[in-house]
Scaffold this motif. Structure first.
Motif, PDB file in Angstrom:
ATOM      1  N   ALA A  64       4.706 -69.115 -15.084  1.00  0.00           N
ATOM      2  CA  ALA A  64       6.006 -69.549 -15.602  1.00  0.00           C
ATOM      3  C   ALA A  64       6.312 -68.950 -16.964  1.00  0.00           C
ATOM      4  O   ALA A  64       7.465 -68.987 -17.417  1.00  0.00           O
ATOM      5  N   ASN A  65       5.314 -68.374 -17.615  1.00  0.00           N
ATOM      6  CA  ASN A  65       5.508 -67.841 -18.962  1.00  0.00           C
ATOM      7  C   ASN A  65       5.816 -66.348 -18.989  1.00  0.00           C
ATOM      8  O   ASN A  65       5.981 -65.763 -20.060  1.00  0.00           O
ATOM      9  N   LEU A  66       5.895 -65.733 -17.816  1.00  0.00           N
ATOM     10  CA  LEU A  66       6.148 -64.301 -17.757  1.00  0.00           C
ATOM     11  C   LEU A  66       7.545 -63.984 -18.285  1.00  0.00           C
ATOM     12  O   LEU A  66       8.520 -64.617 -17.923  1.00  0.00           O
ATOM     13  N   LYS A  67       7.604 -62.956 -19.130  1.00  0.00           N
ATOM     14  CA  LYS A  67       8.896 -62.549 -19.703  1.00  0.00           C
ATOM     15  C   LYS A  67       9.136 -61.048 -19.597  1.00  0.00           C
ATOM     16  O   LYS A  67      10.280 -60.598 -19.578  1.00  0.00           O
ATOM     17  N   THR A  68       8.065 -60.277 -19.540  1.00  0.00           N
ATOM     18  CA  THR A  68       8.200 -58.820 -19.523  1.00  0.00           C
ATOM     19  C   THR A  68       7.307 -58.223 -18.432  1.00  0.00           C
ATOM     20  O   THR A  68       6.429 -58.903 -17.882  1.00  0.00           O
ATOM     21  N   ALA A  69       7.534 -56.947 -18.149  1.00  0.00           N
ATOM     22  CA  ALA A  69       6.693 -56.247 -17.179  1.00  0.00           C
ATOM     23  C   ALA A  69       5.244 -56.222 -17.658  1.00  0.00           C
ATOM     24  O   ALA A  69       4.310 -56.315 -16.846  1.00  0.00           O
ATOM     25  N   GLU A  70       5.056 -56.127 -18.958  1.00  0.00           N
ATOM     26  CA  GLU A  70       3.698 -56.134 -19.499  1.00  0.00           C
ATOM     27  C   GLU A  70       3.027 -57.484 -19.245  1.00  0.00           C
ATOM     28  O   GLU A  70       1.832 -57.542 -18.903  1.00  0.00           O
ATOM     29  N   ASP A  71       3.796 -58.566 -19.386  1.00  0.00           N
ATOM     30  CA  ASP A  71       3.264 -59.898 -19.079  1.00  0.00           C
ATOM     31  C   ASP A  71       2.831 -59.981 -17.615  1.00  0.00           C
ATOM     32  O   ASP A  71       1.793 -60.563 -17.293  1.00  0.00           O
ATOM     33  N   PHE A  72       3.652 -59.403 -16.752  1.00  0.00           N
ATOM     34  CA  PHE A  72       3.362 -59.399 -15.322  1.00  0.00           C
ATOM     35  C   PHE A  72       2.020 -58.721 -15.044  1.00  0.00           C
ATOM     36  O   PHE A  72       1.164 -59.276 -14.355  1.00  0.00           O
ATOM     37  N   HIS A  73       1.838 -57.526 -15.578  1.00  0.00           N
ATOM     38  CA  HIS A  73       0.601 -56.788 -15.332  1.00  0.00           C
ATOM     39  C   HIS A  73      -0.608 -57.508 -15.936  1.00  0.00           C
ATOM     40  O   HIS A  73      -1.688 -57.535 -15.329  1.00  0.00           O
ATOM     41  N   THR A  74      -0.432 -58.076 -17.114  1.00  0.00           N
ATOM     42  CA  THR A  74      -1.527 -58.804 -17.753  1.00  0.00           C
ATOM     43  C   THR A  74      -1.940 -60.013 -16.919  1.00  0.00           C
ATOM     44  O   THR A  74      -3.128 -60.294 -16.729  1.00  0.00           O
ATOM     45  N   TYR A  75      -0.941 -60.720 -16.403  1.00  0.00           N
ATOM     46  CA  TYR A  75      -1.201 -61.908 -15.581  1.00  0.00           C
ATOM     47  C   TYR A  75      -1.951 -61.541 -14.307  1.00  0.00           C
ATOM     48  O   TYR A  75      -2.957 -62.173 -13.951  1.00  0.00           O
ATOM     49  N   ILE A  76      -1.479 -60.518 -13.614  1.00  0.00           N
ATOM     50  CA  ILE A  76      -2.106 -60.102 -12.361  1.00  0.00           C
ATOM     51  C   ILE A  76      -3.523 -59.579 -12.594  1.00  0.00           C
ATOM     52  O   ILE A  76      -4.459 -59.910 -11.852  1.00  0.00           O
ATOM     53  N   GLN A  77      -3.695 -58.780 -13.634  1.00  0.00           N
ATOM     54  CA  GLN A  77      -5.025 -58.239 -13.933  1.00  0.00           C
ATOM     55  C   GLN A  77      -6.011 -59.354 -14.290  1.00  0.00           C
ATOM     56  O   GLN A  77      -7.194 -59.262 -13.960  1.00  0.00           O
TER      57      GLN A  77
END
Length: 217
Positions: A64-77
């Motif tokens: 729920a805290n994702l805001k950017t594409a970088e956040d997305f990749h960090t979360y998935i990794q």
């Protein structure tokens, strides 16, 4: 530190939900709609792990805290170390699943990343056969059948994604009571030509398990 607990198909669901949040951030202007997307993502992820109540839940809910594409990749990794591997299977175990195939073509097990496997599948062009191996929670099961190239894209029954398909047809081992000795029933469905793609897309087990059950009984 918690051990692995995320199966491949669950990982795919989480990726899809994270992507939906990121897509909404980029395209939705209404804060209420965006909040609804975030809450839906959390709910769908939590449905996958109803018994998780510790730090793993906090990690998953951070979608729920994702805001950017970088956040997305960090979360998935960050999720990757928690992925459960498909149970390791040996060439001998595969051969035992298909005992009638004395010259069975085997998949490349050495190059397989078991974290991203829900089921194994491969084809033998020389015999026009497809082989599928799945672990049902207790043991490995194998399905063997003929494949027919469709030369077109459509929706795979296992992953429900638009991919290049083959028609996979197998002889059902289930026979009605008092059936004739020569009775047989062929069970067929359209499945991804390339198992790698299917494993990247699959988000549920029910269709796959139903097909296997219709063949093996």
């Amino acid at each position: 530190m918690c051990g692995p607990f995320i199966r491949n198909y669950q990982y795919n669901v989480i990726k899809n939900q994270a992507d939906s949040v990121l897509r909404a951030i980029r395209t939705v202007g209404d804060p209420k709609v965006l909040e609804s997307v975030r809450l839906t993502a959390i709910a769908k992820v939590e449905e996958l792990f109803p018994d998780v109540r510790d730090s793993r839940k906090t990690m998953l809910d951070s979608i729920a805290n994702l805001k950017t594409a970088e956040d997305f990749h960090t979360y998935i990794q960050a999720l990757e170390p928690y992925m459960l591997e498909f149970p390791r299977i040996t060439e001998k175990q595969i051969q035992k699943l298909f005992p009638k195939n004395k010259k069975l073509k085997l998949p490349d097990l050495e190059q397989t990343d078991w974290r991203y496997v829900t089921y194994l599948s491969w084809t033998d062009i020389s015999t026009n056969k497809m082989f599928l191996v799945y672990h049902n929670g207790e043991q490995f099961v194998g399905v063997e059948g003929r494949f027919t190239v469709t030369n077109k894209k459509s929706y795979c029954f296992a992953c429900n994604r638009f991919e290049e398909l083959v028609l996979f047809s197998a002889i059902s081992k289930k026979k009605p009571a008092q059936s004739l000795p020569d009775y047989y029933k062929s069970v067929g469905n359209y499945i991804c030509m390339h198992g790698h793609n299917c494993n990247k897309n699959i988000t549920g087990l029910a269709p796959l398990e139903a097909f296997i059950g219709s063949v093996l009984g």
